[in-house]
Design an enzyme around this catalytic site. Structure first.
Site, PDB file in Angstrom:
ATOM      1  CE  LYS A 151      -3.061   1.666  -4.231  1.00  0.00           C
ATOM      2  NZ  LYS A 151      -2.047   1.587  -3.187  1.00  0.00           N
ATOM      3  CD  GLN A 205      -6.666  -1.025   1.570  1.00  0.00           C
ATOM      4  OE1 GLN A 205      -7.389  -1.739   0.945  1.00  0.00           O
ATOM      5  NE2 GLN A 205      -7.092   0.115   2.089  1.00  0.00           N
ATOM      6  N   GLY A 241       0.830  -1.204   0.000  1.00  0.00           N
ATOM      7  CA  GLY A 241       0.000   0.000   0.000  1.00  0.00           C
ATOM      8  C   GLY A 241       0.863   1.251   0.000  1.00  0.00           C
ATOM      9  CG  ASN A 271      -8.977   0.393   4.591  1.00  0.00           C
ATOM     10  OD1 ASN A 271      -9.685   0.832   3.697  1.00  0.00           O
ATOM     11  ND2 ASN A 271      -8.605  -0.871   4.645  1.00  0.00           N
ATOM     12  CG  HIS A 296      -5.845   6.514  -2.923  1.00  0.00           C
ATOM     13  ND1 HIS A 296      -6.806   5.827  -3.595  1.00  0.00           N
ATOM     14  CD2 HIS A 296      -5.060   5.569  -2.339  1.00  0.00           C
ATOM     15  CE1 HIS A 296      -6.624   4.526  -3.428  1.00  0.00           C
ATOM     16  NE2 HIS A 296      -5.579   4.354  -2.662  1.00  0.00           N
ATOM     17  CB  THR A 297      -1.658  12.028  -1.402  1.00  0.00           C
ATOM     18  OG1 THR A 297      -1.835  11.493  -0.097  1.00  0.00           O
ATOM     19  CG2 THR A 297      -1.362  13.509  -1.315  1.00  0.00           C
TER      20      THR A 297
HETATM   21  P1  IMP Z   1      -7.242  -2.418   8.256  1.00  0.00           P
HETATM   22  O1  IMP Z   1      -7.373  -2.413   6.764  1.00  0.00           O
HETATM   23  O2  IMP Z   1      -7.578  -1.106   8.898  1.00  0.00           O
HETATM   24  O3  IMP Z   1      -7.958  -3.578   8.884  1.00  0.00           O
HETATM   25  O4  IMP Z   1      -5.681  -2.653   8.618  1.00  0.00           O
HETATM   26  C1  IMP Z   1      -5.028  -3.895   8.340  1.00  0.00           C
HETATM   27  C2  IMP Z   1      -3.589  -3.628   7.904  1.00  0.00           C
HETATM   28  O5  IMP Z   1      -3.582  -3.005   6.622  1.00  0.00           O
HETATM   29  C3  IMP Z   1      -2.815  -2.679   8.841  1.00  0.00           C
HETATM   30  O6  IMP Z   1      -1.464  -3.098   8.860  1.00  0.00           O
HETATM   31  C4  IMP Z   1      -2.922  -1.339   8.138  1.00  0.00           C
HETATM   32  O7  IMP Z   1      -1.863  -0.475   8.470  1.00  0.00           O
HETATM   33  C5  IMP Z   1      -2.854  -1.773   6.682  1.00  0.00           C
HETATM   34  N1  IMP Z   1      -3.524  -0.827   5.773  1.00  0.00           N
HETATM   35  C6  IMP Z   1      -4.841  -0.641   5.605  1.00  0.00           C
HETATM   36  N2  IMP Z   1      -5.077   0.287   4.665  1.00  0.00           N
HETATM   37  C7  IMP Z   1      -3.879   0.691   4.210  1.00  0.00           C
HETATM   38  C8  IMP Z   1      -3.470   1.624   3.203  1.00  0.00           C
HETATM   39  O8  IMP Z   1      -4.265   2.264   2.519  1.00  0.00           O
HETATM   40  N3  IMP Z   1      -2.126   1.755   3.033  1.00  0.00           N
HETATM   41  C9  IMP Z   1      -1.229   1.028   3.734  1.00  0.00           C
HETATM   42  N4  IMP Z   1      -1.560   0.148   4.682  1.00  0.00           N
HETATM   43  C10 IMP Z   1      -2.879  -0.020   4.918  1.00  0.00           C
END
Ligand code: IMP
Length: 434
Positions: free
Chosen positions: A16, A223, A12, A38, A41-42
């Site tokens: 992108k 991600q 992630g 979660n 995107h910048t």
């Molecule tokens: P969740 O998606 O919030 O459940 O997090 C699960 C894992 O995915 C954690 O390690 C987060 O830091 C990582 N994660 C979730 N979304 C992103 C993203 O957009 N970029 C980078 N890591 C992400």
């Protein structure tokens, strides 16, 4: 038919958004197919920086219709805030240009509270989630007790919601977390339903027709490959399909849509990760600080969603080769090449050592990714600032060799390299051969 897909080839935050922004300028539809808020995107356009979490970055282009697919989990509060933010930046957000799948699942404050309580209860083995309620919302989906966008239109929605909050309060009490005050939450949802009702569509049918009509559809992944629920570094992953095949299930498209699709993987010239889990090439100390930056620049390595400092490390060619395979990448984009300027030497991981064995593929099924020792190739660095370079011929020899090595290790053509955050700071890479 013209389906273009952009996915993250690492963990992630690969950059992108900028590629989506670019391809969106030639697209009719831009669609998110997985995850929720979660993502972060910048997109930098001139002096304006847009930080989007839920809406596809391509919505910034007036020519696009934005879609939120059934594979997503949507927090209506975040969505409405983001819609307002964009309206304030004079971007048109109407039911004509934003379509949300009736089958996308809802994230409620109960999911957020449960996410935090469950991850805290894992103690030192926590996943380091973003706390946005992603896991619990997908858990409800898989256990067939979730609430969907389409439910917001149903006359019994408030009853469904009340029962959802009551169940959540029961679980929260087991984790000694405070209960949710249900009635005020129901009132908020009532207003949200009224606003969002006009945005709910059959996204699958619409996209199917769009492709049949020869329209350009851009699917924007959130991600990265190693966070995929099935193909990532489980359990240190997110809860959705982050990889290219997820576009089909996450938007309701058939296999025919994937024929001749352009599948662009985006990878940083080095590597980052937020949250817990294995990271074979991770760096600490001064080198890590140099790659991460101090946080004073918008492009420094601090989470867009959480603000957390990202873990950083050298580029991992084994992971890139895996990402190329799992996604069926047709091309690779390397971002942030400019950040590597000024290093005497640069390392790229070419294989893993486990016991006496050298592996050039991920050890899945044989060993834990956390137990491998990276084998590196050392390349000479370059000193020049790359920010103003636009042509391959003008890149320092060492930067070209770096890209060549990535091309070889990934086994997929590196098509572009970015040399700064602005739209035009990009260099097209000639075919280097595989
Ligand atoms: P969740 O998606 O919030 O459940 O997090 C699960 C894992 O995915 C954690 O390690 C987060 O830091 C990582 N994660 C979730 N979304 C992103 C993203 O957009 N970029 C980078 N890591 C992400």
């Amino acid at each position: 038919m013209a389906l273009q897909i952009i996915v993250g080839a690492q963990w992630g935050d690969e950059g992108k958004g900028r590629m989506v922004d670019w391809l969106a300028s030639q697209s009719d539809y831009v669609a998110r197919f997985n995850g929720g808020d979660n993502a972060g995107h910048t997109v930098t356009i001139g002096s304006r920086i847009y930080k989007l979490h839920l809406l596809p970055s391509g919505i910034i282009h007036a020519n696009t219709i934005a879609m939120l697919g059934n594979g997503m989990v949507i927090n209506p509060r975040s969505l409405l805030e983001e819609m307002e933010l964009l309206r304030a930046a004079e971007i048109t957000i109407t039911p004509q240009r934003l379509h949300i799948s009736h089958a996308a699942h809802l994230i409620t404050p109960a999911h957020q509270a449960l996410d935090k309580a469950l991850d805290a209860a894992r103690g030192k083995d926590n996943l380091g989630t973003t706390g946005r309620g992603i896991g619990p919302a997908y858990t409800d989906k898989a256990s067939r007790s979730g609430l969907r966008m389409g439910d917001m239109l149903a006359s019994n929605f408030m009853d469904l919601l009340r029962s959802h909050f009551e169940k959540a309060n029961h679980i929260l009490s087991q984790y000694k977390a405070p209960p949710l005050d249900i009635d005020p939450l129901l009132a908020v949802f009532k207003t949200q339903c009224e606003v969002l009702a006009d945005y709910i569509w059959d996204v699958s049918a619409e996209l199917h027709q769009a492709l049949a009509d020869g329209k350009n559809v851009l699917a924007e992944g959130a991600q990265g490959t190693l966070l995929d629920i099935d193909h990532g570094s489980y359990p240190f992953v997110t809860s959705s399909a982050t990889t290219a095949p997820g576009v089909l299930t996450g938007l309701g498209l058939g296999l025919d849509a994937a024929q001749n699709a352009r599948v662009m993987g985006v990878a940083k010239a080095f590597q980052t990760r937020v949250g817990s889990g294995p990271f074979p090439t991770e760096l600490a100390g001064e080198l890590a600080g140099r790659l991460r930056g101090t946080g004073s620049n918008p492009w420094d390595e601090f989470g867009t969603t959480t603000g957390r400092p990202r873990r950083v490390g050298w580029l991992d060619g084994v992971l890139l080769k895996y990402a190329a395979r799992i996604n069926g990448l047709t091309e690779l984009v390397i971002t942030k090449l400019d950040i590597l300027s000024g290093f005497e030497t640069l390392l790229i991981c070419t294989a893993y050592r486990i016991g006496g064995k050298i592996l050039t593929d991920l050890p899945f099924g044989q060993a834990d990714l956390g137990s491998v020792e990276p084998v590196y190739v050392e390349l000479p660095g370059w000193q020049a600032d790359l920010g103003s370079i636009r042509r391959w011929e003008d890149l320092p020899l060492q930067a070209k060799d770096y890209i060549r090595k990535v091309n070889d290790l990934a086994g997929v053509r590196v098509r572009y390299a970015s040399v700064g955050p602005e739209r035009q700071q990009i260099v097209e890479v000639p075919a280097l051969g595989i």
